[in-house]
Scaffold this motif. Structure first.
Motif, PDB file in Angstrom:
ATOM      1  N   ALA A 126       0.809  -1.229   0.000  1.00 26.50           N
ATOM      2  CA  ALA A 126       0.000   0.000   0.000  1.00 26.50           C
ATOM      3  C   ALA A 126       0.842   1.279   0.000  1.00 26.50           C
ATOM      4  N   GLU A 127       2.088   1.171   0.386  1.00 25.70           N
ATOM      5  CA  GLU A 127       2.941   2.362   0.503  1.00 25.70           C
ATOM      6  C   GLU A 127       2.996   3.135  -0.817  1.00 25.70           C
ATOM      7  N   GLY A 128       2.708   4.425  -0.742  1.00 23.32           N
ATOM      8  CA  GLY A 128       2.780   5.292  -1.909  1.00 23.32           C
ATOM      9  C   GLY A 128       1.516   5.331  -2.755  1.00 23.32           C
ATOM     10  N   LYS A 129       0.554   4.472  -2.471  1.00 21.72           N
ATOM     11  CA  LYS A 129      -0.656   4.434  -3.301  1.00 21.72           C
ATOM     12  C   LYS A 129      -1.506   5.695  -3.106  1.00 21.72           C
ATOM     13  N   ASP A 130      -1.683   6.142  -1.871  1.00 21.51           N
ATOM     14  CA  ASP A 130      -2.455   7.375  -1.636  1.00 21.51           C
ATOM     15  C   ASP A 130      -1.772   8.566  -2.295  1.00 21.51           C
ATOM     16  N   TRP A 131      -0.458   8.622  -2.199  1.00 18.52           N
ATOM     17  CA  TRP A 131       0.331   9.689  -2.826  1.00 18.52           C
ATOM     18  C   TRP A 131       0.107   9.671  -4.336  1.00 18.52           C
ATOM     19  N   SER A 132       0.143   8.480  -4.935  1.00 24.12           N
ATOM     20  CA  SER A 132      -0.076   8.330  -6.380  1.00 24.12           C
ATOM     21  C   SER A 132      -1.496   8.742  -6.761  1.00 24.12           C
ATOM     22  N   LEU A 133      -2.464   8.350  -5.965  1.00 25.70           N
ATOM     23  CA  LEU A 133      -3.858   8.674  -6.245  1.00 25.70           C
ATOM     24  C   LEU A 133      -4.087  10.192  -6.224  1.00 25.70           C
ATOM     25  N   GLU A 134      -3.434  10.895  -5.301  1.00 27.10           N
ATOM     26  CA  GLU A 134      -3.548  12.363  -5.256  1.00 27.10           C
ATOM     27  C   GLU A 134      -3.079  12.981  -6.567  1.00 27.10           C
ATOM     28  N   ARG A 135      -1.970  12.521  -7.102  1.00 20.99           N
ATOM     29  CA  ARG A 135      -1.450  13.059  -8.363  1.00 20.99           C
ATOM     30  C   ARG A 135      -2.353  12.672  -9.541  1.00 20.99           C
ATOM     31  N   PHE A 136      -2.862  11.474  -9.496  1.00 19.73           N
ATOM     32  CA  PHE A 136      -3.776  11.032 -10.540  1.00 19.73           C
ATOM     33  C   PHE A 136      -5.014  11.937 -10.575  1.00 19.73           C
ATOM     34  N   LYS A 137      -5.581  12.208  -9.423  1.00 16.23           N
ATOM     35  CA  LYS A 137      -6.763  13.077  -9.349  1.00 16.23           C
ATOM     36  C   LYS A 137      -6.436  14.487  -9.824  1.00 16.23           C
TER      37      LYS A 137
ATOM     38  N   ARG B  28       0.369   8.114 -24.324  1.00 17.82           N
ATOM     39  CA  ARG B  28      -0.787   8.192 -23.444  1.00 17.82           C
ATOM     40  C   ARG B  28      -0.622   9.389 -22.510  1.00 17.82           C
ATOM     41  N   ASP B  29      -1.733   9.767 -21.892  1.00 15.76           N
ATOM     42  CA  ASP B  29      -1.678  10.816 -20.875  1.00 15.76           C
ATOM     43  C   ASP B  29      -0.857  10.344 -19.678  1.00 15.76           C
ATOM     44  N   LEU B  30      -0.956   9.044 -19.364  1.00 15.18           N
ATOM     45  CA  LEU B  30      -0.217   8.471 -18.240  1.00 15.18           C
ATOM     46  C   LEU B  30       0.264   7.071 -18.604  1.00 15.18           C
TER      47      LEU B  30
ATOM     48  N   HIS C  91      -4.163  15.424 -12.073  1.00 14.06           N
ATOM     49  CA  HIS C  91      -3.894  15.503 -13.512  1.00 14.06           C
ATOM     50  C   HIS C  91      -5.017  14.929 -14.381  1.00 14.06           C
ATOM     51  N   GLN C  92      -5.841  14.065 -13.845  1.00  9.71           N
ATOM     52  CA  GLN C  92      -6.981  13.452 -14.521  1.00  9.71           C
ATOM     53  C   GLN C  92      -6.691  13.036 -15.972  1.00  9.71           C
ATOM     54  N   PRO C  93      -5.817  12.060 -16.146  1.00  5.25           N
ATOM     55  CA  PRO C  93      -5.522  11.589 -17.500  1.00  5.25           C
ATOM     56  C   PRO C  93      -6.726  10.885 -18.118  1.00  5.25           C
ATOM     57  N   ASN C  94      -6.833  10.952 -19.423  1.00  3.35           N
ATOM     58  CA  ASN C  94      -7.935  10.286 -20.136  1.00  3.35           C
ATOM     59  C   ASN C  94      -7.512   8.991 -20.808  1.00  3.35           C
ATOM     60  N   THR C  95      -6.199   8.784 -20.970  1.00  7.80           N
ATOM     61  CA  THR C  95      -5.682   7.541 -21.536  1.00  7.80           C
ATOM     62  C   THR C  95      -4.527   7.068 -20.657  1.00  7.80           C
TER      63      THR C  95
ATOM     64  N   ARG D 218      -9.475   3.944 -11.217  1.00  7.91           N
ATOM     65  CA  ARG D 218     -10.713   4.000 -12.014  1.00  7.91           C
ATOM     66  C   ARG D 218     -11.849   4.735 -11.305  1.00  7.91           C
ATOM     67  N   PRO D 219     -12.113   4.467 -10.035  1.00  9.06           N
ATOM     68  CA  PRO D 219     -13.226   5.172  -9.377  1.00  9.06           C
ATOM     69  C   PRO D 219     -13.010   6.690  -9.267  1.00  9.06           C
ATOM     70  N   ALA D 220     -11.763   7.145  -9.350  1.00  6.98           N
ATOM     71  CA  ALA D 220     -11.453   8.566  -9.160  1.00  6.98           C
ATOM     72  C   ALA D 220     -11.707   9.407 -10.405  1.00  6.98           C
ATOM     73  N   HIS D 221     -11.792   8.763 -11.559  1.00 10.77           N
ATOM     74  CA  HIS D 221     -11.948   9.518 -12.808  1.00 10.77           C
ATOM     75  C   HIS D 221     -12.553   8.585 -13.856  1.00 10.77           C
ATOM     76  N   LYS D 222     -13.804   8.807 -14.189  1.00 11.84           N
ATOM     77  CA  LYS D 222     -14.534   7.938 -15.124  1.00 11.84           C
ATOM     78  C   LYS D 222     -14.180   8.272 -16.569  1.00 11.84           C
ATOM     79  N   GLY D 223     -14.451   7.337 -17.450  1.00  9.10           N
ATOM     80  CA  GLY D 223     -14.293   7.578 -18.871  1.00  9.10           C
ATOM     81  C   GLY D 223     -12.875   7.479 -19.406  1.00  9.10           C
TER      82      GLY D 223
END
Length: 180
Positions: free
Chosen positions: A6-17, A89-91, A19-23, A39-44
């Motif tokens: 789990a280490e670093g996952k919350d940190w990664s999720l914050e950055r993902f939210k 890709r965006d990410l 930047h909200q990549p689409n691909t 996936r739950p943090a950004h649909k589509g």
């Protein structure tokens, strides 16, 4: 292992939210840790997986679930041999995968992702000595190179752009962005 701590996952999720990549291309998804988390943090989002070990696709239901596929597109191949367009890709996520190949191959793969047009690159890997051999009949689970956090800092700095890093007790996590 096809799993990740789990280490670093919350940190990664914050950055993902942020930047909200689409691909997204997830290299070596294993059990799909990042798809499940992000996936739950950004649909589509269009999710692509490059998985070297074909049995993981069925074992971890990467292709389909009762509700929805974890990945929209799956390529069963070595990422080092994958077409460059899969990295445009965006990410691009290299989550606990670069330690499974020689350092030179990992550096070349990061350079390919940047050259192919990745806007962001997420890297997560052990920054402590973590010997590991074959797991469940998968020879690609062996840890081939032990990364030092300063070394990964240097490799990502050579790509240009901007890098944020989180150094935990076991894992180091980096978010590289083309945009400064």
């Amino acid at each position: 292992m096809p799993t990740s701590i789990a280490e670093g996952k919350d940190w990664s999720l914050e950055r993902f939210k942020r930047h909200q990549p689409n691909t997204v291309t997830d290299v070596g998804p294993g059990e799909g840790t990042y798809a499940k988390l992000f996936r739950p943090a950004h649909k589509g989002i269009w999710w692509t997986a490059i998985e070297i070990h074909k049995p993981y696709v069925a074992k971890y239901k990467l292709k389909s679930t009762k509700t929805r596929a974890m990945y929209d597109e799956i390529h069963v191949e070595d990422a080092r041999d994958a077409d460059n367009h899969l990295f445009h890709r965006d990410l691009v996520i290299f989550g606990d995968v670069l330690e499974h190949m020689p350092r030179e191959d990992a550096v070349a793969l990061l350079q390919r992702a940047e050259a192919a047009g990745a806007w962001h690159i997420l890297v997560s890997l052990p920054i402590v000595e973590a010997p590991q051999g074959e797991v469940d009949g998968n020879p690609y689970e062996e840890h081939v190179h032990h990364w030092d956090a300063d070394d990964m800092d240097s490799v990502l700095a050579q790509l240009g752009g901007r890098t944020e890093a989180m150094r935990g007790d076991t894992l180091g996590v980096w978010w590289w962005s083309r945009r400064g």
